[in-house]
Design a protein around this motif. Structure first.
Motif, PDB file in Angstrom:
ATOM      1  N   UNK A  47       0.837  -1.192   0.000  1.00 13.95           N
ATOM      2  CA  UNK A  47       0.000   0.000   0.000  1.00 13.95           C
ATOM      3  C   UNK A  47       0.873   1.244   0.000  1.00 13.95           C
ATOM      4  N   UNK A  48       0.381   2.307  -0.598  1.00 12.01           N
ATOM      5  CA  UNK A  48       1.124   3.553  -0.585  1.00 12.01           C
ATOM      6  C   UNK A  48       0.979   4.234   0.770  1.00 12.01           C
ATOM      7  N   UNK A  49       1.885   5.149   1.041  1.00 11.79           N
ATOM      8  CA  UNK A  49       1.807   5.922   2.278  1.00 11.79           C
ATOM      9  C   UNK A  49       0.489   6.677   2.346  1.00 11.79           C
ATOM     10  N   UNK A  50       0.074   7.258   1.226  1.00 12.67           N
ATOM     11  CA  UNK A  50      -1.178   8.009   1.192  1.00 12.67           C
ATOM     12  C   UNK A  50      -2.369   7.110   1.517  1.00 12.67           C
ATOM     13  N   UNK A  51      -2.360   5.897   0.978  1.00 10.34           N
ATOM     14  CA  UNK A  51      -3.464   4.964   1.251  1.00 10.34           C
ATOM     15  C   UNK A  51      -3.523   4.589   2.731  1.00 10.34           C
ATOM     16  N   UNK A  52      -2.370   4.383   3.316  1.00  8.16           N
ATOM     17  CA  UNK A  52      -2.346   4.036   4.746  1.00  8.16           C
ATOM     18  C   UNK A  52      -2.835   5.201   5.600  1.00  8.16           C
TER      19      UNK A  52
ATOM     20  N   UNK B  38       7.349   0.451   6.584  1.00  9.36           N
ATOM     21  CA  UNK B  38       7.528  -0.305   5.344  1.00  9.36           C
ATOM     22  C   UNK B  38       7.294  -1.802   5.519  1.00  9.36           C
ATOM     23  N   UNK B  39       7.197  -2.264   6.762  1.00  5.99           N
ATOM     24  CA  UNK B  39       7.177  -3.701   7.029  1.00  5.99           C
ATOM     25  C   UNK B  39       5.826  -4.357   6.791  1.00  5.99           C
ATOM     26  N   UNK B  40       4.734  -3.622   6.989  1.00  6.70           N
ATOM     27  CA  UNK B  40       3.401  -4.226   6.945  1.00  6.70           C
ATOM     28  C   UNK B  40       2.428  -3.344   6.166  1.00  6.70           C
ATOM     29  N   UNK B  41       1.350  -3.970   5.702  1.00  3.60           N
ATOM     30  CA  UNK B  41       0.295  -3.248   4.978  1.00  3.60           C
ATOM     31  C   UNK B  41      -0.726  -2.674   5.940  1.00  3.60           C
TER      32      UNK B  41
ATOM     33  N   UNK C 240      11.802  21.469  16.299  1.00  7.39           N
ATOM     34  CA  UNK C 240      10.619  20.621  16.268  1.00  7.39           C
ATOM     35  C   UNK C 240      10.055  20.547  14.853  1.00  7.39           C
ATOM     36  N   UNK C 241      10.021  21.667  14.143  1.00 11.30           N
ATOM     37  CA  UNK C 241       9.539  21.653  12.763  1.00 11.30           C
ATOM     38  C   UNK C 241      10.387  20.718  11.916  1.00 11.30           C
ATOM     39  N   UNK C 242      11.688  20.730  12.117  1.00 11.54           N
ATOM     40  CA  UNK C 242      12.564  19.821  11.386  1.00 11.54           C
ATOM     41  C   UNK C 242      12.267  18.370  11.753  1.00 11.54           C
ATOM     42  N   UNK C 243      12.094  18.095  13.051  1.00  8.66           N
ATOM     43  CA  UNK C 243      11.791  16.736  13.497  1.00  8.66           C
ATOM     44  C   UNK C 243      10.494  16.224  12.895  1.00  8.66           C
ATOM     45  N   UNK C 244       9.479  17.069  12.888  1.00 11.72           N
ATOM     46  CA  UNK C 244       8.188  16.668  12.332  1.00 11.72           C
ATOM     47  C   UNK C 244       8.321  16.374  10.840  1.00 11.72           C
ATOM     48  N   UNK C 245       9.051  17.206  10.132  1.00 15.03           N
ATOM     49  CA  UNK C 245       9.279  16.975   8.709  1.00 15.03           C
ATOM     50  C   UNK C 245       9.944  15.614   8.491  1.00 15.03           C
ATOM     51  N   UNK C 246      10.947  15.290   9.297  1.00 16.63           N
ATOM     52  CA  UNK C 246      11.639  14.009   9.169  1.00 16.63           C
ATOM     53  C   UNK C 246      10.718  12.841   9.528  1.00 16.63           C
ATOM     54  N   UNK C 247       9.854  13.037  10.533  1.00 15.59           N
ATOM     55  CA  UNK C 247       8.908  11.992  10.915  1.00 15.59           C
ATOM     56  C   UNK C 247       7.929  11.699   9.788  1.00 15.59           C
ATOM     57  N   UNK C 248       7.435  12.744   9.156  1.00 22.50           N
ATOM     58  CA  UNK C 248       6.501  12.569   8.044  1.00 22.50           C
ATOM     59  C   UNK C 248       7.160  11.788   6.915  1.00 22.50           C
ATOM     60  N   UNK C 249       8.422  12.070   6.661  1.00 24.66           N
ATOM     61  CA  UNK C 249       9.145  11.414   5.563  1.00 24.66           C
ATOM     62  C   UNK C 249       9.334   9.920   5.785  1.00 24.66           C
ATOM     63  N   UNK C 250       9.212   9.439   7.028  1.00 23.80           N
ATOM     64  CA  UNK C 250       9.384   8.004   7.278  1.00 23.80           C
ATOM     65  C   UNK C 250       8.221   7.183   6.733  1.00 23.80           C
ATOM     66  N   UNK C 251       7.080   7.828   6.486  1.00 27.16           N
ATOM     67  CA  UNK C 251       5.927   7.108   5.974  1.00 27.16           C
ATOM     68  C   UNK C 251       4.943   6.646   7.019  1.00 27.16           C
ATOM     69  N   UNK C 252       5.139   7.029   8.273  1.00 29.64           N
ATOM     70  CA  UNK C 252       4.155   6.658   9.284  1.00 29.64           C
ATOM     71  C   UNK C 252       2.839   7.380   9.011  1.00 29.64           C
ATOM     72  N   UNK C 253       1.751   6.786   9.493  1.00 31.64           N
ATOM     73  CA  UNK C 253       0.432   7.377   9.269  1.00 31.64           C
ATOM     74  C   UNK C 253       0.082   8.426  10.309  1.00 31.64           C
TER      75      UNK C 253
END
Length: 272
Positions: free
Chosen positions: A4-9, A76-79, A97-110
């Motif tokens: 599944x894509x990050x957007x779908x998740x 990335x491990x599970x659907x 904090x803004x930098x941290x949040x940007x990096x967190x978003x880039x990991x693909x978490x929902x």
């Protein structure tokens, strides 16, 4: 690897928060994530404590870089959508904090949580205005990135020994107003406490932590209006409990008390 894509998740994760009640258990590595995913859960959440223990560190003892790498690996491990325990955001200033949040978003978490604890036993909670401002900064950073990552605001009162429900509720309401999508006060346990939090931040969804041996059921929590239920490090603690009990019996008594050990063939079939 997830198909599944990050957007779908992220879309599926937001939909879970619209109605009903779901359990979001906390794996600490890829194997435990895949095992939980096979059981029909609709989302999973990382656990800062469980992952830290697996690295031989106390909760909160890992640097941001390692936590981010773990978040990416789990996403990335599970659907399934992954909600990340992002602790206090690994930042002292708004820019950090803004930098941290940007990096967190880039990991693909929902989604991910930002907490208000300081790590200082003498002053364990951030001032309310400062903590709310941090939620606002995180909200702005998420919105700049497209706005689909879910933001959880955490009031750590009961986790750090400040057993003040009124203050916890005031914090959660402030975090809601600052842009948190979901509210979380880990450590509240009674029906009265839980209902008070749910009512205070309605219609925003509330996460409740069930850490160990609660007499409340999923149905009980659903009836109280809880939207999602997490377990924090409880599953990791259960795994460590079995391991340490067996190892202690071996080292002290010379006995092989391996308890409810899962057969290797069953584990191989699970991860095939």
């Amino acid at each position: 690897m997830s198909s599944l894509t990050v957007s779908e998740k992220r879309k599926a994760f937001r939909q879970l928060h619209q109605s009903g009640c779901f359990v979001i258990p906390n794996p600490w590595d890829v194997g435990s994530a895949k095992a939980l995913a096979s059981m029909g859960f609709k989302a999973l959440a990382t656990t800062s404590s469980g992952y830290a223990w697996s690295n031989g560190k106390p909760d909160g003892g890992l640097p941001r870089s390692e936590v981010l790498a773990h978040m990416r690996l789990m996403a990335e491990a599970v659907d399934l959508p992954i909600n990340a325990d992002f602790e206090s955001g690994f930042a002292d200033t708004a820019a950090e904090l803004e930098e941290s949040v940007h990096l967190a978003i880039e990991t693909g978490v929902a989604g991910f949580s930002i907490e208000d604890s300081t790590g200082d036993a003498q002053s364990p909670l951030m001032p309310l205005d400062d903590a709310a401002k941090r939620i606002s900064v995180a909200r702005s950073a998420i919105d700049k990135a497209g706005g689909d990552t879910l933001l959880v605001g955490r009031a750590e009162n009961f986790f750090v020994g400040v057993h003040d429900l009124d203050d916890a509720i005031a914090r959660l309401k402030a975090y809601s107003e600052a842009g948190a999508d979901c509210l979380y006060a880990p450590g509240i346990k009674t029906r009265e406490q839980i209902k008070a939090v749910v009512d205070a931040v309605a219609p925003k969804p509330v996460n409740v932590l069930i850490g160990w041996d609660s007499d409340l059921t999923v149905n009980d929590l659903a009836e109280l209006g809880v939207r999602r239920i997490s377990l924090g490090g409880a599953l990791a603690r259960a795994a460590w409990g079995g391991f340490l009990q067996a190892a202690t019996a071996l080292s002290r008594e010379g006995k092989f008390k391996l308890g409810a050990a899962t057969p290797g063939a069953e584990l191989n079939a699970l991860f095939k």
